[in-house]
Design a protein around this motif. Sequence first.
Motif, PDB file in Angstrom:
ATOM      1  N   GLU A 113      23.351   3.661  36.738  1.00 36.52           N
ATOM      2  CA  GLU A 113      24.733   4.277  37.361  1.00 36.52           C
ATOM      3  C   GLU A 113      25.277   5.286  36.359  1.00 36.52           C
ATOM      4  O   GLU A 113      25.778   6.444  36.890  1.00 36.52           O
ATOM      5  CB  GLU A 113      25.562   3.266  37.526  1.00 36.52           C
ATOM      6  CG  GLU A 113      25.404   2.156  38.700  1.00 36.52           C
ATOM      7  CD  GLU A 113      26.157   1.123  38.854  1.00 36.52           C
ATOM      8  OE1 GLU A 113      27.200   1.110  37.873  1.00 36.52           O
ATOM      9  OE2 GLU A 113      25.921   0.262  39.558  1.00 36.52           O
ATOM     10  N   ALA A 159      23.479   8.594  36.842  1.00 36.80           N
ATOM     11  CA  ALA A 159      23.768   9.116  38.137  1.00 36.80           C
ATOM     12  C   ALA A 159      24.979   9.867  38.286  1.00 36.80           C
ATOM     13  O   ALA A 159      25.295  10.890  38.746  1.00 36.80           O
ATOM     14  CB  ALA A 159      23.567   8.046  39.482  1.00 36.80           C
ATOM     15  N   LEU A 170      25.170  13.205  40.009  1.00 32.87           N
ATOM     16  CA  LEU A 170      25.160  13.577  41.206  1.00 32.87           C
ATOM     17  C   LEU A 170      26.407  13.760  41.617  1.00 32.87           C
ATOM     18  O   LEU A 170      27.561  13.568  41.127  1.00 32.87           O
ATOM     19  CB  LEU A 170      25.000  11.938  42.135  1.00 32.87           C
ATOM     20  CG  LEU A 170      23.713  11.432  42.039  1.00 32.87           C
ATOM     21  CD1 LEU A 170      23.383  10.104  42.588  1.00 32.87           C
ATOM     22  CD2 LEU A 170      22.531  12.319  42.600  1.00 32.87           C
ATOM     23  N   ASN A 184      26.310  13.523  48.499  1.00 24.75           N
ATOM     24  CA  ASN A 184      25.565  12.335  49.091  1.00 24.75           C
ATOM     25  C   ASN A 184      24.614  12.598  50.215  1.00 24.75           C
ATOM     26  O   ASN A 184      24.807  12.039  51.133  1.00 24.75           O
ATOM     27  CB  ASN A 184      26.838  11.152  49.652  1.00 24.75           C
ATOM     28  CG  ASN A 184      26.212   9.827  49.928  1.00 24.75           C
ATOM     29  OD1 ASN A 184      25.216   9.424  49.133  1.00 24.75           O
ATOM     30  ND2 ASN A 184      26.760   9.091  50.680  1.00 24.75           N
ATOM     31  N   THR A 214      19.454  11.653  47.646  1.00 21.30           N
ATOM     32  CA  THR A 214      18.629  10.617  47.833  1.00 21.30           C
ATOM     33  C   THR A 214      17.331  10.823  47.114  1.00 21.30           C
ATOM     34  O   THR A 214      16.836  10.018  46.071  1.00 21.30           O
ATOM     35  CB  THR A 214      18.255  10.578  49.204  1.00 21.30           C
ATOM     36  OG1 THR A 214      19.452  10.384  49.985  1.00 21.30           O
ATOM     37  CG2 THR A 214      17.178   9.401  49.529  1.00 21.30           C
ATOM     38  N   LYS A 231      18.133  10.353  43.194  1.00 24.79           N
ATOM     39  CA  LYS A 231      18.106   9.217  42.796  1.00 24.79           C
ATOM     40  C   LYS A 231      16.884   8.582  42.478  1.00 24.79           C
ATOM     41  O   LYS A 231      16.588   7.897  41.601  1.00 24.79           O
ATOM     42  CB  LYS A 231      18.953   8.178  43.954  1.00 24.79           C
ATOM     43  CG  LYS A 231      20.487   8.490  44.113  1.00 24.79           C
ATOM     44  CD  LYS A 231      21.149   7.542  45.186  1.00 24.79           C
ATOM     45  CE  LYS A 231      22.525   7.756  45.059  1.00 24.79           C
ATOM     46  NZ  LYS A 231      23.268   7.073  46.365  1.00 24.79           N
ATOM     47  N   GLN A 269      15.431   7.116  38.904  1.00 29.99           N
ATOM     48  CA  GLN A 269      14.781   5.970  38.857  1.00 29.99           C
ATOM     49  C   GLN A 269      13.422   6.147  37.991  1.00 29.99           C
ATOM     50  O   GLN A 269      12.997   5.341  37.200  1.00 29.99           O
ATOM     51  CB  GLN A 269      14.628   5.093  40.250  1.00 29.99           C
ATOM     52  CG  GLN A 269      15.885   4.655  40.809  1.00 29.99           C
ATOM     53  CD  GLN A 269      15.794   4.202  41.926  1.00 29.99           C
ATOM     54  OE1 GLN A 269      14.565   3.997  42.554  1.00 29.99           O
ATOM     55  NE2 GLN A 269      17.074   3.861  42.529  1.00 29.99           N
TER      56      GLN A 269
END
Length: 705
Positions: free
Chosen positions: A243, A246, A250, A253, A258, A261, A265
């Motif tokens: 989080e 991100a 970010l 959205n 996507t 994200k 990861q």
Amino acid sequence: MINYIQLHTQIAEKSIKNTIELLNEDCTIPFIARYRKEKTGNLDEVQIGEIVKYKTQFETLEKRKKAILKALEEQGVLTAELTKKIQETTDSVALEDLYLPYKKSRKTKAETARKNDLEPLAKIIMSQNANDIEYVASKYLNNSIENEDDALEGARHIIAEWVNERLDIRNQIRYQLEKFAQISTKVIAAKKEEEKAQKFRDYFNWSEALNRCPSHRFLAISRAENEGYIRVKIEIDNERALEKIAHRILKSNNDCATQIKLAIQDAYKRLLLPSLSNEILKKAKEKADEEAIAVFSKNLKQLLLGAPLGEKRILAIDPGFRTGCKVVCLSAQGELEHNETIYPHAPQNNSTEAIKKISSLADAYKIEAIAIGDGTASRETEQLIKRIQFKNPIEVFVVSEAGASIYSASKIAREEFPNYDVTVRGSVSIGRRLADPLAELVKIDAKSIGVGQYQHDVDQNKLKTSLDTVVESCVNSVGVNINTASVSLLSYVSGIGPKLAQNIVNYRNENGPFPSRSAIKKVPRLGGKAFEQGAAFLRIKEAKNPLDDSAVHPESYGIVEQIAKDKGVTITALIGNKNELQKVNLETYCTATIGLPTLKDIVKELEKPGLDTREKAKVFAFNQHIKSITDLQAGQLLPGIVNNITNFGCFVSIGIKESGLIHVSNLSDTFVKDVNEHVSLHQQIIVKVLEVDVARKRIQLALHK
């Protein structure tokens, strides 16, 4: 450099500058601390040692900067801004982060993706403006990229690399690891029942906050992992960490978000967490090493400065059962005069003959003290000796054997006693340790003495540097009789070293004892610098000039001569005359190079020249009824000697094979910050037995008030 050192030490700029100048002139720490106080602002050895430490760190950092700048220049990527950032960096971790994006490494997934022309796609995704990213990805298909999914995966690999290289993100994960990381272990099932694994069973399935894991526990866990009994893992709250990353990247959205994200990861799991977990473990290991080395160094100093008996005629015994007790007789100067073996214990049990032999040797060699090694059959041998009715009073001491076997098999011992076996050499070492622990223990590799914790698991170069510094400090604080000292002892004298030490001994053997300090200059290859650094730490007993047996430096002899002249007395009459010395107006003797700090040291030395600050050895008696661990019971009060100090407590010899542990919680009723504030190495204390585990050979003790 000066700013860097001051940042870490808070020592005055002028003191740092002058100390660095002296170090660059090849001056040693003991010499600087003792004889250049005016230049350093009265810094002690610890403060000068800190300057040396951070000077070395700075030089290493600068060397790395030069290497990185050269590599970047060769790659053609060095900009003025990047050069400035690198040059201004004062932290090695930050320096490597700056270099990370340009490091030439093995073939990576991101590099493959770039070769497949996917970097433009990665930039489009990172812009977070495209809505139909599948359509955009379709424009990047080629012979190597067959479909949109492959294109997006390649772009994510490039984005993951960008994420990994961002300094703010790396520092955020570092913060998470430093504050919240848990170190956990898991036992390897196949090795769980092995006998050697049992000493690590407390850590078979262990978990605690990494920043609260004490150095001794971390080193124990590291050893268990290195020996293959457990696996170690570093864990933090992964969701929270993701989080945080991100939140920094970010801005939308959409489809791009996507993909980002997924890249985050991947970057976190594959690149950031493994790399930074290893970094935090390395940092924890360095911290644990530093603490363990500090404990070892502190213990070693106490051991080396242990109480000497002095120049006495000593009978030394290396006790044993089946192989007998090795007996040697030493002169007051520690020379071997006689050796033989007695068999007072099982299976021979020739105690009567042994008593007669010891008694006759004591008479023949005018023995003043007996030293008994504290190993196998020590207690039985001590009891045997105490049965003997000697004609003259003889003190009996039990002496630590730690490292004696290392010395007896060493090159030094072979050269010293080429015609004797290891058992005789070991006995000689035991006797000499009683006479002068410092002079004997310098012959042994400090790591082998056994007064540390996990000494074989810490950085060996750092350990050696620290221990050598301790030995050098101890030798020079006591001073050395140049006419009796061994090569080993002389080699630690300020400015001397092994080669000059050997030259000194060779010259002494060929020409006889040195009559004065000035005669030391005749030693081959011992130049003016070595004489300046070492002369004041070398003592000439019964010299014509009494100052030659003092800590007064030859460069200050003129001042002492002037003081004596002004007082109308000889130097001999001035020495020890405390009343007259205290009346001296020191300010009238200050010069451009010698000020009040040095003059005060000179007067202090003249009051008690050559004073050995070490205590004298004292006889100690264990409880004669305690012969093995099975004789112990909870609640007993026993005499003991502290034989090792660690961060978690101290170990105490109570006269049997196994030492007992006083845990920090049993040292005092209040919080114990430093074990050394409550006990010292070789201190004689009274302990209370708390718990005895015969099967595991563990004894829990408490310090009796």
